[in-house]
Motif scaffolding. Structure first.
Motif, PDB file in Angstrom:
ATOM      1  N   GLY A 280      12.156   7.667   4.045  1.00 44.56           N
ATOM      2  CA  GLY A 280      13.007   8.733   4.060  1.00 44.56           C
ATOM      3  C   GLY A 280      14.197   8.817   2.852  1.00 44.56           C
ATOM      4  O   GLY A 280      14.490   7.504   2.278  1.00 44.56           O
ATOM      5  N   SER A 281      14.617   9.732   2.515  1.00 40.52           N
ATOM      6  CA  SER A 281      15.569  10.081   1.263  1.00 40.52           C
ATOM      7  C   SER A 281      16.678   9.255   1.477  1.00 40.52           C
ATOM      8  O   SER A 281      17.308   9.534   2.661  1.00 40.52           O
ATOM      9  CB  SER A 281      15.727  11.620   1.329  1.00 40.52           C
ATOM     10  N   GLY A 282      17.171   8.600   0.570  1.00 40.53           N
ATOM     11  CA  GLY A 282      18.184   7.635   0.304  1.00 40.53           C
ATOM     12  C   GLY A 282      18.236   6.522   1.102  1.00 40.53           C
ATOM     13  O   GLY A 282      19.276   5.748   1.155  1.00 40.53           O
ATOM     14  N   ASN A 283      17.211   6.268   1.766  1.00 41.66           N
ATOM     15  CA  ASN A 283      16.972   4.907   2.607  1.00 41.66           C
ATOM     16  C   ASN A 283      16.237   3.849   1.907  1.00 41.66           C
ATOM     17  O   ASN A 283      16.683   2.610   2.188  1.00 41.66           O
ATOM     18  CB  ASN A 283      16.338   5.161   3.940  1.00 41.66           C
TER      19      ASN A 283
ATOM     20  N   ALA B  30       0.795  -1.150   0.064  1.00 36.06           N
ATOM     21  CA  ALA B  30       0.038   0.133  -0.150  1.00 36.06           C
ATOM     22  C   ALA B  30       1.014   1.179  -0.137  1.00 36.06           C
ATOM     23  O   ALA B  30       2.137   1.173   0.512  1.00 36.06           O
ATOM     24  CB  ALA B  30      -1.088  -0.025   0.997  1.00 36.06           C
ATOM     25  N   PHE B  31       0.199   2.458  -0.564  1.00 35.03           N
ATOM     26  CA  PHE B  31       1.185   3.639  -0.820  1.00 35.03           C
ATOM     27  C   PHE B  31       0.426   4.676   0.004  1.00 35.03           C
ATOM     28  O   PHE B  31      -0.776   4.828  -0.208  1.00 35.03           O
ATOM     29  CB  PHE B  31       1.286   3.889  -2.411  1.00 35.03           C
TER      30      PHE B  31
ATOM     31  N   THR C 266       5.723   6.656   1.225  1.00 38.34           N
ATOM     32  CA  THR C 266       5.610   5.761   2.233  1.00 38.34           C
ATOM     33  C   THR C 266       4.969   4.363   1.397  1.00 38.34           C
ATOM     34  O   THR C 266       4.060   4.681   0.960  1.00 38.34           O
ATOM     35  CB  THR C 266       4.870   5.839   3.515  1.00 38.34           C
ATOM     36  N   ILE C 267       5.692   3.274   1.425  1.00 37.17           N
ATOM     37  CA  ILE C 267       5.273   2.020   0.939  1.00 37.17           C
ATOM     38  C   ILE C 267       5.296   0.945   2.345  1.00 37.17           C
ATOM     39  O   ILE C 267       6.246   0.716   2.841  1.00 37.17           O
ATOM     40  CB  ILE C 267       6.231   1.489  -0.219  1.00 37.17           C
TER      41      ILE C 267
END
Length: 208
Positions: free
Chosen positions: A134-137, A75-76, A80-81
């Motif tokens: 989160g960005s880059g994660n 789910a989106f 966030t997934i």
């Protein structure tokens, strides 16, 4: 004549053995490769305000969005997934987990990620998601000033175990409506996923 009878019996034995072997081997369902365009992932709040809004749930078995409380795999919401497995992270409007889904981020391309590594699977939990946020994660980078864009990280493939124990992989192509080649946050609406996916519908088969 005796030699002919012996050869006939051998041929019949081989034929019956082959038939029995064919009966024992299940017929595999064809692997599915599809593209999803403009899957909405709206969110309210943010920028210092409380975040809320229903997650958009997706089923690999049907290849469609679903509103079912149980028949969903991932789910989106915004960036966030989540997966239908594990436990809640405590987000507002987060759906209950009632399946055994899991996921991980693989490095490679859709062509090179040919097999599932089951030891890498994680489920959602209070301390984090199977697909890191989160960005880059996880799957994207946030560019910051001055563009403020969400850009999928090249070479990141999301691999999933579905709620039913089958497998899928996806490559996110864009987070913007109609997947512009060069997005502009002022003119392109965000929170619309376009992605390619491959679904392996045969239970227990870990290759694509």
């Amino acid at each position: 004549m005796k030699t002919f009878k012996i050869l006939t019996l051998i041929a019949l034995f081989i034929s019956f053995t082959s038939c029995d072997k064919d009966k024992d081997e299940p017929t595999l369902i064809q692997v599915e490769s599809k593209k999803v365009e403009n899957l909405p992932a709206p969110q309210t709040g943010g920028h210092g305000q409380p975040i809320s809004g229903e997650f958009t749930k997706f089923s690999f078995a049907t290849g469609n969005i679903t509103t079912s409380d149980t028949e969903w795999d991932i789910a989106f919401r915004s960036t966030t997934i989540i997966v239908n497995g594990g436990s809640s992270a405590g987000l507002t409007d987060e759906p209950a987990r009632n399946g055994t889904a899991a996921g991980y981020v693989a490095s490679g391309t859709m062509a090179s990620v040919k097999e599932v590594t089951t030891s890498k699977f994680k489920q959602d939990a209070a301390d984090g998601f199977a697909i890191p946020a989160g960005s880059g994660n996880g799957w994207y980078n946030y560019t910051g000033n001055p563009d403020h864009l969400i850009i999928p990280i090249p070479g990141k493939i999301l691999v999933f175990k579905t709620r039913n124990g089958t497998y899928a992989k996806i490559e996110i192509l864009s987070w913007y409506k109609d997947a512009p080649a060069t997005p502009d946050r002022k003119t392109n609406e965000g929170r619309f996923y376009t992605f390619n996916y491959v679904y392996q519908p045969n239970e227990g088969v870990t290759t694509f």
